[in-house]
Design a protein around this motif. Sequence first.
Motif, PDB file in Angstrom:
ATOM      1  N   ALA A 181       0.831  -1.210   0.000  1.00  0.00           N
ATOM      2  CA  ALA A 181       0.000   0.000   0.000  1.00  0.00           C
ATOM      3  C   ALA A 181       0.863   1.257   0.000  1.00  0.00           C
ATOM      4  O   ALA A 181       0.576   2.236  -0.703  1.00  0.00           O
ATOM      5  N   ALA A 182       1.945   1.226   0.775  1.00  0.00           N
ATOM      6  CA  ALA A 182       2.856   2.378   0.823  1.00  0.00           C
ATOM      7  C   ALA A 182       3.659   2.511  -0.465  1.00  0.00           C
ATOM      8  O   ALA A 182       3.869   3.619  -0.975  1.00  0.00           O
ATOM      9  N   ALA A 183       4.112   1.365  -0.996  1.00  0.00           N
ATOM     10  CA  ALA A 183       4.966   1.395  -2.184  1.00  0.00           C
ATOM     11  C   ALA A 183       4.230   1.892  -3.422  1.00  0.00           C
ATOM     12  O   ALA A 183       4.856   2.381  -4.362  1.00  0.00           O
ATOM     13  N   TYR A 184       2.900   1.780  -3.454  1.00  0.00           N
ATOM     14  CA  TYR A 184       2.122   2.410  -4.519  1.00  0.00           C
ATOM     15  C   TYR A 184       2.462   3.895  -4.614  1.00  0.00           C
ATOM     16  O   TYR A 184       2.407   4.494  -5.689  1.00  0.00           O
ATOM     17  N   TRP A 185       2.797   4.484  -3.462  1.00  0.00           N
ATOM     18  CA  TRP A 185       3.012   5.929  -3.399  1.00  0.00           C
ATOM     19  C   TRP A 185       4.476   6.333  -3.450  1.00  0.00           C
ATOM     20  O   TRP A 185       4.812   7.349  -4.050  1.00  0.00           O
ATOM     21  N   PHE A 186       5.358   5.565  -2.796  1.00  0.00           N
ATOM     22  CA  PHE A 186       6.739   6.059  -2.734  1.00  0.00           C
ATOM     23  C   PHE A 186       7.604   5.566  -3.885  1.00  0.00           C
ATOM     24  O   PHE A 186       8.743   6.015  -4.023  1.00  0.00           O
ATOM     25  N   THR A 187       7.090   4.659  -4.736  1.00  0.00           N
ATOM     26  CA  THR A 187       7.841   4.284  -5.929  1.00  0.00           C
ATOM     27  C   THR A 187       7.193   4.907  -7.163  1.00  0.00           C
ATOM     28  O   THR A 187       5.962   4.985  -7.254  1.00  0.00           O
ATOM     29  N   SER A 188       8.014   5.304  -8.096  1.00  0.00           N
ATOM     30  CA  SER A 188       7.512   5.982  -9.297  1.00  0.00           C
ATOM     31  C   SER A 188       6.728   5.048 -10.204  1.00  0.00           C
ATOM     32  O   SER A 188       5.921   5.501 -11.024  1.00  0.00           O
ATOM     33  N   SER A 189       6.929   3.740 -10.061  1.00  0.00           N
ATOM     34  CA  SER A 189       6.251   2.761 -10.910  1.00  0.00           C
ATOM     35  C   SER A 189       4.917   2.318 -10.336  1.00  0.00           C
ATOM     36  O   SER A 189       4.197   1.532 -10.950  1.00  0.00           O
ATOM     37  N   THR A 190       4.572   2.802  -9.144  1.00  0.00           N
ATOM     38  CA  THR A 190       3.418   2.354  -8.346  1.00  0.00           C
ATOM     39  C   THR A 190       3.530   0.890  -7.961  1.00  0.00           C
ATOM     40  O   THR A 190       2.524   0.214  -7.752  1.00  0.00           O
ATOM     41  N   SER A 191       4.743   0.385  -7.879  1.00  0.00           N
ATOM     42  CA  SER A 191       5.049  -0.905  -7.272  1.00  0.00           C
ATOM     43  C   SER A 191       4.247  -2.077  -7.827  1.00  0.00           C
ATOM     44  O   SER A 191       3.398  -2.645  -7.148  1.00  0.00           O
ATOM     45  N   PHE A 192       4.567  -2.465  -9.063  1.00  0.00           N
ATOM     46  CA  PHE A 192       4.033  -3.728  -9.574  1.00  0.00           C
ATOM     47  C   PHE A 192       4.676  -4.871  -8.777  1.00  0.00           C
ATOM     48  O   PHE A 192       3.987  -5.659  -8.166  1.00  0.00           O
ATOM     49  N   ALA A 193       6.014  -4.972  -8.826  1.00  0.00           N
ATOM     50  CA  ALA A 193       6.805  -5.879  -7.977  1.00  0.00           C
ATOM     51  C   ALA A 193       6.339  -7.327  -8.027  1.00  0.00           C
ATOM     52  O   ALA A 193       6.515  -8.072  -7.057  1.00  0.00           O
ATOM     53  N   ASN A 194       5.748  -7.746  -9.148  1.00  0.00           N
ATOM     54  CA  ASN A 194       5.182  -9.088  -9.236  1.00  0.00           C
ATOM     55  C   ASN A 194       4.990  -9.449 -10.708  1.00  0.00           C
ATOM     56  O   ASN A 194       4.126  -8.869 -11.375  1.00  0.00           O
ATOM     57  N   PRO A 195       5.755 -10.384 -11.257  1.00  0.00           N
ATOM     58  CA  PRO A 195       5.620 -10.735 -12.671  1.00  0.00           C
ATOM     59  C   PRO A 195       4.236 -11.251 -13.058  1.00  0.00           C
ATOM     60  O   PRO A 195       3.738 -10.943 -14.140  1.00  0.00           O
ATOM     61  N   ALA A 196       3.609 -12.055 -12.203  1.00  0.00           N
ATOM     62  CA  ALA A 196       2.285 -12.588 -12.538  1.00  0.00           C
ATOM     63  C   ALA A 196       1.259 -11.472 -12.635  1.00  0.00           C
ATOM     64  O   ALA A 196       0.421 -11.449 -13.544  1.00  0.00           O
ATOM     65  N   VAL A 197       1.323 -10.531 -11.717  1.00  0.00           N
ATOM     66  CA  VAL A 197       0.405  -9.396 -11.739  1.00  0.00           C
ATOM     67  C   VAL A 197       0.716  -8.491 -12.933  1.00  0.00           C
ATOM     68  O   VAL A 197      -0.198  -7.970 -13.592  1.00  0.00           O
ATOM     69  N   THR A 198       1.986  -8.306 -13.236  1.00  0.00           N
ATOM     70  CA  THR A 198       2.382  -7.451 -14.356  1.00  0.00           C
ATOM     71  C   THR A 198       1.863  -8.000 -15.677  1.00  0.00           C
ATOM     72  O   THR A 198       1.269  -7.262 -16.480  1.00  0.00           O
ATOM     73  N   VAL A 199       2.059  -9.283 -15.913  1.00  0.00           N
ATOM     74  CA  VAL A 199       1.591  -9.904 -17.155  1.00  0.00           C
ATOM     75  C   VAL A 199       0.073  -9.816 -17.249  1.00  0.00           C
ATOM     76  O   VAL A 199      -0.491  -9.494 -18.304  1.00  0.00           O
ATOM     77  N   ALA A 200      -0.618 -10.063 -16.153  1.00  0.00           N
ATOM     78  CA  ALA A 200      -2.076 -10.021 -16.160  1.00  0.00           C
ATOM     79  C   ALA A 200      -2.597  -8.614 -16.449  1.00  0.00           C
ATOM     80  O   ALA A 200      -3.554  -8.438 -17.226  1.00  0.00           O
ATOM     81  N   ARG A 201      -1.978  -7.609 -15.866  1.00  0.00           N
ATOM     82  CA  ARG A 201      -2.455  -6.234 -16.041  1.00  0.00           C
ATOM     83  C   ARG A 201      -2.304  -5.742 -17.477  1.00  0.00           C
ATOM     84  O   ARG A 201      -2.929  -4.756 -17.874  1.00  0.00           O
TER      85      ARG A 201
END
Length: 230
Positions: A162-182
């Motif tokens: 929840a915090a990393a959505y805000w403090f990282t410029s990428s909004t914190s995907f940080a997950n290949p499975a989620v990235t591919v799905a999105r």
Amino acid sequence: MNAPLLLRRAVAELVGTAFLVAAVVGSGIAAQRLSPDDVGLQLLENSLATGAVLVALILALQPVSASFNPVVTLVERVLGRVDTTTAAALVGAQLVGGLVGVVVANLMFDLDAVSVSTHDRGGSGQLLGEVVATLGLVLVVFGALRSPRIETVAFAVGGYIAAAYWFTSSTSFANPAVTVARMLSDTFAGIAPASVPPFLVMQVVGAALGAGLVLLLHASPAPVPVEESR
């Protein structure tokens, strides 16, 4: 690992990742519709929903398996918490679960089951953001696993994302499975196909750096739950 246990773990990873992606994409669509003129509010709504669902899913599925993230599973393999066969099965389940989740999210909001995203994400800043987000996630997960209270992991990971959505410029995907799905939802949470490979590379880099720090900071490995060690 025996076959019934591996099947249960794979199903848990598939279901958990599906719900995670459905929450990420679905809350993004809802935020876009409810707050059409305020991107900051959309991100707040999206981040709160994602952090909350992570806490709930990890608490519910942790007795079986609750990584929901290929890079976390790969770090588990590097640290010897799972064997190669188990890691491969869990990563496959996570990727399938992500695809199921994005289709369900699109359909829940009366959109096409699959719509390829046109949301370009990239640039050196955002790619660095993915390294930072993934590195931090690995540190949080494998640090929290050392707590005598196992539920600590759920709250630590949910709060961190929840915090990393805000403090990282990428909004914190940080997950290949989620990235591919999105990639398969042309909505607020989507990512264009051309942006996916660099994000995946940076996530692997972040995970590798995170694994190195975990090994440096923690002299002994985190305990493996009894059921997992059978």
